[in-house]
Design a protein around this motif. Structure first.
Motif, PDB file in Angstrom:
ATOM      1  N   ASN A 557       0.821  -1.202   0.000  1.00 27.53           N
ATOM      2  CA  ASN A 557       0.000   0.000   0.000  1.00 27.53           C
ATOM      3  C   ASN A 557       0.860   1.260   0.000  1.00 27.53           C
ATOM      4  OD1 ASN A 557      -2.631   1.221   0.055  1.00 27.53           O
ATOM      5  ND2 ASN A 557      -2.240   1.783   2.189  1.00 27.53           N
ATOM      6  N   ASP A 558       1.998   1.217   0.729  1.00 21.25           N
ATOM      7  CA  ASP A 558       2.913   2.353   0.766  1.00 21.25           C
ATOM      8  C   ASP A 558       3.510   2.605  -0.621  1.00 21.25           C
ATOM      9  OD1 ASP A 558       4.540   4.391   2.258  1.00 21.25           O
ATOM     10  OD2 ASP A 558       6.168   3.087   1.551  1.00 21.25           O
ATOM     11  N   VAL A 559       3.874   1.521  -1.292  1.00 21.22           N
ATOM     12  CA  VAL A 559       4.415   1.655  -2.654  1.00 21.22           C
ATOM     13  C   VAL A 559       3.353   2.255  -3.575  1.00 21.22           C
ATOM     14  CG1 VAL A 559       5.236   0.373  -4.664  1.00 21.22           C
ATOM     15  CG2 VAL A 559       6.095  -0.197  -2.384  1.00 21.22           C
ATOM     16  N   ARG A 560       2.103   1.833  -3.406  1.00 22.30           N
ATOM     17  CA  ARG A 560       1.018   2.368  -4.230  1.00 22.30           C
ATOM     18  C   ARG A 560       0.885   3.879  -4.020  1.00 22.30           C
ATOM     19  NH1 ARG A 560      -2.644  -0.523  -2.404  1.00 22.30           N
ATOM     20  NH2 ARG A 560      -2.872  -2.113  -4.040  1.00 22.30           N
ATOM     21  N   LYS A 561       0.935   4.315  -2.755  1.00 23.60           N
ATOM     22  CA  LYS A 561       0.801   5.743  -2.457  1.00 23.60           C
ATOM     23  C   LYS A 561       1.963   6.548  -3.011  1.00 23.60           C
ATOM     24  CE  LYS A 561      -1.923   5.182   1.797  1.00 23.60           C
ATOM     25  NZ  LYS A 561      -1.910   5.359   3.263  1.00 23.60           N
ATOM     26  N   ARG A 562       3.172   6.031  -2.836  1.00 21.72           N
ATOM     27  CA  ARG A 562       4.343   6.748  -3.353  1.00 21.72           C
ATOM     28  C   ARG A 562       4.288   6.858  -4.873  1.00 21.72           C
ATOM     29  NH1 ARG A 562       9.226   6.550   0.017  1.00 21.72           N
ATOM     30  NH2 ARG A 562       8.688   5.819   2.106  1.00 21.72           N
ATOM     31  N   ASP A 563       3.894   5.752  -5.506  1.00 19.66           N
ATOM     32  CA  ASP A 563       3.821   5.756  -6.968  1.00 19.66           C
ATOM     33  C   ASP A 563       2.755   6.738  -7.449  1.00 19.66           C
ATOM     34  OD1 ASP A 563       4.579   4.074  -9.569  1.00 19.66           O
ATOM     35  OD2 ASP A 563       2.420   4.440  -9.585  1.00 19.66           O
ATOM     36  N   THR A 564       1.622   6.789  -6.759  1.00 21.96           N
ATOM     37  CA  THR A 564       0.550   7.714  -7.145  1.00 21.96           C
ATOM     38  C   THR A 564       1.011   9.160  -7.003  1.00 21.96           C
ATOM     39  OG1 THR A 564      -1.126   6.110  -6.447  1.00 21.96           O
ATOM     40  CG2 THR A 564      -1.818   8.405  -6.669  1.00 21.96           C
ATOM     41  N   ALA A 565       1.721   9.447  -5.907  1.00 22.91           N
ATOM     42  CA  ALA A 565       2.219  10.810  -5.706  1.00 22.91           C
ATOM     43  C   ALA A 565       3.175  11.215  -6.810  1.00 22.91           C
ATOM     44  CB  ALA A 565       2.901  10.903  -4.340  1.00 22.91           C
ATOM     45  N   LEU A 592      11.380   4.327  -5.596  1.00 19.08           N
ATOM     46  CA  LEU A 592      10.536   5.103  -4.688  1.00 19.08           C
ATOM     47  C   LEU A 592      11.174   5.310  -3.323  1.00 19.08           C
ATOM     48  CD1 LEU A 592       7.096   3.478  -5.566  1.00 19.08           C
ATOM     49  CD2 LEU A 592       7.937   5.705  -6.293  1.00 19.08           C
ATOM     50  N   VAL A 593      12.240   4.555  -3.037  1.00 22.91           N
ATOM     51  CA  VAL A 593      13.012   4.741  -1.804  1.00 22.91           C
ATOM     52  C   VAL A 593      14.476   4.941  -2.191  1.00 22.91           C
ATOM     53  CG1 VAL A 593      11.416   3.390  -0.389  1.00 22.91           C
ATOM     54  CG2 VAL A 593      13.315   2.237  -1.537  1.00 22.91           C
ATOM     55  N   THR A 594      15.248   5.599  -1.334  1.00 24.10           N
ATOM     56  CA  THR A 594      16.647   5.856  -1.639  1.00 24.10           C
ATOM     57  C   THR A 594      17.444   4.546  -1.605  1.00 24.10           C
ATOM     58  OG1 THR A 594      16.464   8.018  -0.597  1.00 24.10           O
ATOM     59  CG2 THR A 594      18.690   7.148  -0.950  1.00 24.10           C
ATOM     60  N   PRO A 595      18.208   4.247  -2.678  1.00 25.57           N
ATOM     61  CA  PRO A 595      18.986   3.012  -2.692  1.00 25.57           C
ATOM     62  C   PRO A 595      19.989   2.968  -1.530  1.00 25.57           C
ATOM     63  CG  PRO A 595      18.872   3.988  -4.877  1.00 25.57           C
ATOM     64  CD  PRO A 595      18.333   5.013  -3.930  1.00 25.57           C
ATOM     65  N   ALA A 596      20.105   1.785  -0.944  1.00 27.04           N
ATOM     66  CA  ALA A 596      21.026   1.621   0.192  1.00 27.04           C
ATOM     67  C   ALA A 596      22.474   1.552  -0.258  1.00 27.04           C
ATOM     68  CB  ALA A 596      20.663   0.372   0.990  1.00 27.04           C
TER      69      ALA A 596
END
Length: 615
Positions: A557-565, A592-596
């Motif tokens: 769900n978090d990935v969905r929200k980030r992608d939508t934004a 969608l997140v900073t690579p480690a």
């Protein structure tokens, strides 16, 4: 060598017809009158009795009659045999009563003014029939064909078309008197009757068992013009066959349409035929206007001035009374009476036959022909004025007394375009909640697949406005575009937004850049075809790797929200740098997140691709 100018000699009459139509029809519609009146008035002006811009209206009428033929074919497509059977009381009860009573009354009036008995009978039968073309055209303009009075009016018109066959059988009997009873003459007539029945049986058998396989083979070719040619072939072929055995062309076309009413190809056929029908039907109305002899009108003005309103009023009263007897309410009876009051196009068929058989004197035939044409001019005016009066007098309420029968196919709340792997799942979800969509696809195998779902599925090209209209897009609450090709999807969305603004647009996007394009087109909802399935896949993978189900769901769900934004930002154009304006441009995937950590290529080839130096 032929004069080059001779090759364009057909253009002046065509330009005359087109010019007359584009001036008269919009003018009459601006005045709140029917388009039929515009065509009739245009015919009077350009005809031999008017400006004389077009001569020989009989020749034009022969071609223009095809408009009536195509109109009856389309009406047949909109019916089903089960629905037609449910109308049998109105067809053979109301229709028969109207024809018989009207013919007796009008024939008696003709006898009283001095016509011979046989001439009176012919006059009564010719004027008792109403104009199928005018009646159905006005019902279509009002969108009232499915209303109670529209169905009853259509039932009467259908019986009148059927009655042309026995009337044409009766005319030679009237002409020959007792000689008609001779064995040889009777054998000929029985032979003709048997031939007509055999022709009808042939059309039914071919339509029932041959047309659907025929259209499936043509559809696989993918050539749209071939489908158009095949539609005309079926209509005109059935019309010609029944004409050759003494029946009407319109009846042959109606029968062909009726047999294709349950075909998956009916909406495509209707869309292909519709442009020809509209043009030729307008030409038919103009030919009727051109047939009005203004010189005869000047000579017999007093007789015609009395007779034309008398015919319209008497036919209206008879239809009103008979309709009330058969259960119509007062308002519907009035509307049917006005709609069916003018004489019909079959009068121009019956009167020349009667003249040739000696049943009418030339002067009588000319007078009755002029009378029929004038009623066709005055009838639509009467019907239009009455309709305006009724709308002002009565508060508009929804039709609750429509004839019980087949539910209109255009009542589907949802129209789904495309029945591929994506569209199939969409339909599964809708069907689960009792929503039965109408589906359009132009792939024969998909049409067969959809048949197993119990859906209203039709072969057709979803990028064509006429196909969408024929399939009910104007009445749909939602149009789901589930097509495979992104360019096709965009074209359909443009058509929907331009023509069906009341319908919500739910669209399948091919990829991210197409999703942004659709968002910029203000669709109501879009989803990338692989997005949700990829999230579900990733969530399942997390659970299999030991992540608890709740955390996996929250992560997805978090990935969905980030992608939508991010999608909203890209829609605004801030992150593309104008790339969306370049043909073939792509949006580079971004995490969608900073690579480690920094990416590492594990082979020399991979390191070259990533631009890494040697270790």
């Amino acid at each position: 060598m032929a004069d080059p100018a001779s090759h364009v000699s057909f253009l002046p009459p065509i330009l005359t017809f087109c010019g007359a139509a584009v001036v008269a029809v919009p003018l009459f519609r601006l005045l709140g009158l029917s388009a039929v009146l515009g065509y009739l008035a245009a015919g009077v002006v350009i005809g031999p009795s008017g400006l004389g811009l077009v001569g020989e209206p009989e020749t034009i009428a022969t071609v223009a009659e095809l408009g009536v033929v195509l109109l009856l074919f389309i009406i047949g497509l909109e019916l089903k045999l089960s629905h037609l059977w449910s109308m049998k009381r109105d067809i053979f009860g109301l229709g028969l009563a109207q024809v018989v009573i009207t013919a007796l009354c009008l024939g008696s009036c003709a006898f009283l003014i001095g016509f011979a008995p046989n001439a009176s009978i012919v006059t009564g039968m010719a004027l008792a029939l109403s104009s199928t073309a005018i009646g159905l055209q006005m019902l279509n303009e009002r969108n009232d064909l499915q209303a109670a009075y529209g169905q009853r009016s259509f039932a009467v018109l259908l019986f009148q078309d059927l009655s042309v066959v026995p009337i044409l059988f009766i005319l030679p009997v009237l002409a020959s008197g007792a000689a008609a009873l001779e064995s040889g003459s009777m054998v000929d007539r029985l032979t003709n009757l048997g031939t007509a029945i055999a022709a009808i049986a042939a059309v039914v058998l071919i339509g029932r068992y041959g047309l659907n396989p025929f259209f499936r083979v043509l559809a696989r070719s993918g050539a749209r013009e071939v489908m158009t040619a095949s539609a005309l072939l079926v209509v005109l072929g059935a019309a010609l066959l029944l004409q050759e055995v003494g029946l009407s062309m319109a009846m042959g076309a109606f029968l062909a349409g009726l047999l294709l009413a349950e075909s998956n190809f009916r909406h495509q056929l209707e869309a292909d035929i519709e442009p020809f029908r509209g043009i030729l039907l307008g030409l038919f109305f103009m030919s009727v206007g051109m047939s009005i002899d203004l010189s005869l009108l000047r000579q017999q003005w007093l007789v015609l001035a009395i007779a034309a309103p008398a015919v319209i009023i008497s036919k209206s009263l008879i239809i009103i009374v008979v309709s009330r007897i058969f259960g119509a309410n007062g308002r519907d009876a009035l509307r049917s009476g006005a709609l069916l009051s003018p004489a019909g196009e079959f009068a121009f068929v019956l009167l020349p036959v009667a003249l040739g058989l000696g049943l009418l004197e030339p002067a009588e035939a000319q007078l009755v022909t002029a009378l029929a044409a004038i009623t066709m001019l005055l009838g639509p005016i009467t019907a239009t004025l009455l309709e305006k009066l009724l709308r002002r007098t009565f508060v508009a309420v929804p039709e609750t007394n429509a004839i019980v029968g087949e539910q209109s196919e255009l009542s589907s709340r949802v129209l789904v375009i495309g029945f591929g792997r994506f569209g199939q799942i969409v339909n599964q979800v809708l069907l689960t909640q009792g929503i039965h969509p109408t589906v359009i696809d132009n792939d024969v195998e998909r049409i067969r697949d959809a048949g197993r779902f119990g859906l209203q599925v039709y072969y057709g090209d979803g990028t064509r406005l006429d196909v969408l209209r024929a399939a009910g897009a104007e009445k749909a609450e939602m149009i789901c575009v589930c097509t495979d090709h992104p360019d096709v999807t965009v074209k359909i969305v443009e058509i929907i937004h331009e023509n069906f603004a009341n319908a919500r647009s739910f669209v399948r996007a091919y990829d991210r850049i197409r999703a942004i394009e659709l968002l910029n087109m203000d669709v109501d909802f879009q989803v990338r075809e692989a997005f949700e399935s990829s999230l579900a896949f990733g969530r399942a993978a997390l659970e299999e790797l030991g992540i608890d189900a709740e955390t996996a769901a929250e992560t997805a769900n978090d990935v969905r929200k980030r992608d939508t934004a991010r999608l909203i930002l890209q829609k605004a154009g801030d992150t593309m740098g104008g790339a969306e304006l370049v043909a073939g441009a792509k949006i580079a995937p971004e995490p969608l997140v900073t690579p480690a950590a920094k990416a590492r290529g594990l082979t020399a080839e991979t390191r070259d691709i990533l631009g890494e130096g040697a270790f």
